[in-house]
Write an enzyme that holds these catalytic residues in place. Structure first.
Site, PDB file in Angstrom:
ATOM      1  N   HIS A 137       0.832  -1.201   0.000  1.00  0.00           N
ATOM      2  CA  HIS A 137       0.000   0.000   0.000  1.00  0.00           C
ATOM      3  C   HIS A 137       0.871   1.257   0.000  1.00  0.00           C
ATOM      4  CE1 HIS A 137      -2.941  -2.946   1.538  1.00  0.00           C
ATOM      5  NE2 HIS A 137      -3.844  -2.132   1.039  1.00  0.00           N
TER       6      HIS A 137
ATOM      7  N   ASP B 243      -5.018  -6.186  -7.352  1.00  0.00           N
ATOM      8  CA  ASP B 243      -5.131  -5.448  -6.105  1.00  0.00           C
ATOM      9  C   ASP B 243      -5.383  -3.997  -6.509  1.00  0.00           C
ATOM     10  OD1 ASP B 243      -5.110  -4.878  -3.387  1.00  0.00           O
ATOM     11  OD2 ASP B 243      -3.235  -5.932  -3.006  1.00  0.00           O
TER      12      ASP B 243
END
Length: 359
Positions: A209, A279
């Site tokens: 992330h 993702d």
């Protein structure tokens, strides 16, 4: 120039699909976050228009979209009531533990993490827990859950997995056993499961992330065993591929953008014929290194079927509009083969037809 492009698109659409135009096929490959939490919010209404026009195939909700059970039910009921050619995917991340969008803060039940369940619960008890969670998702109109996590807990301090208690165990047999109960519970409730994060995030030293995550020196082949098992026994509805660098398979691109890992390893070697989700394409592991346009083209050519964007917005316009334009332009120029789009469309609609059968 615009007229030539439109004519080209119409020719391709007619030539390759009598049932869907090129734009419709591309729309099924896009999933976006929601810019609001009520049906009458401005950006929810705009998203409704995009859904009706077949410009987007799925939405994903986060905690910011969920104020209370009552308000959530109104929002998801609104989305599920929109008339579409193919069912709209209404997705969420609901794993239990730290990653559950329906939680105590917004009026829902708290469920234990994967690590806690494997330590404290039997397999039968875990099924009951996951069945309750899946029934709750179904009640609130979700039809797909980005879970279970089948990463092995190789690095207990891995910020995205081990440290957050998102893995069942370091042992692949335990991961397979408990995630099997998760899959069974969701199937019984009519929820599509998405295994994640291929090819294995459990040994990572960093969180994708926040930055590029390279597992080349820590990754182990046994991290593929859960995928091999569930593919072999036809339990894998869908797979999410992570933003993970692994030079054993690709010295240049992360898994989510790697044809060698998605098409070569996942599809050809492991035999997976289902839907592959990216993702979040707006995570820093991708957004800080690859340009927006390049990442779209690379992901599709790698074999990713659905591109997931947590935000509905870009600096220029909506993600939907920008991604669609990039793909159409790439098909026209030959940078993306129309057959790749067609194959993804077939896999996605096959998965969505399974939703219809569950009703």
């Amino acid at each position: 120039m615009i007229k030539i492009f439109l004519i080209f698109s119409l020719i391709i659409s007619f030539s390759f699909s009598k049932e869907a135009s090129l734009e419709e096929m591309v729309g099924q490959m896009i999933m976006v976050g929601v810019g609001g939490n009520k049906p009458d919010d401005k950006w929810v209404k705009q998203l409704e228009s995009d859904i009706k026009k077949a410009k987007v195939g799925g939405v994903i909700l986060f905690s910011k979209n969920i104020e209370s059970p009552k308000k959530l039910k109104k929002l998801t009921s609104f989305f599920s009531s929109i008339k579409t050619k193919h069912p709209l995917l209404i997705a969420i991340d609901q794993e239990g533990g730290k990653v559950q969008r329906l939680n105590e803060k917004n009026g829902f039940k708290l469920y234990p993490s994967a690590f806690e369940i494997s330590k404290n619960k039997t397999l039968l008890q875990s099924y009951d827990i996951y069945k309750n969670m899946a029934d709750e998702l179904k009640e609130y109109n979700f039809n797909i859950n980005f879970a279970p996590v089948v990463d092995l807990n190789i690095n207990p301090n891995s910020p995205a997995i081990g440290a957050s208690l998102r893995s069942y165990s370091e042992q692949e047999e335990i991961v397979i056993a408990y995630s099997s109960e998760f899959l069974r519970a969701q199937k019984d409730a009519g929820i599509i499961s998405v295994l994640k994060h291929f090819p294995g995030h459990g040994s990572a030293m960093h969180d994708s992330h926040k930055r590029l995550t390279d597992v080349s020196n820590t990754w182990q082949y046994r991290e593929l065993k859960p995928y091999y098992n569930f593919i072999k026994y036809e339990k894998a509805d869908a797979v999410m591929v992570g933003h993970i660098n692994l030079v054993k398979f690709d010295k240049i691109y992360p898994a989510s953008l790697s044809k060698k890992m998605v098409q070569g390893l996942l599809r050809e070697q492991l035999g997976f014929g289902g839907v592959v989700f990216s993702d979040d394409m707006q995570m820093k592991a991708i957004s800080d290194i690859y340009g927006f346009e390049q990442s779209v083209i690379l992901a599709i050519n790698a074999g990713v079927d659905v591109l997931v964007y947590s935000s509905y917005f870009t600096q220029k316009s909506s993600v939907i509009k920008e991604v669609t334009q990039i793909i159409l332009k790439a098909v026209k120029s030959g940078n993306i083969d129309i057959k790749t789009i067609q194959s993804s469309y077939k896999r996605i609609t096959r998965l969505k037809n399974a939703i219809d059968m569950e009703k």
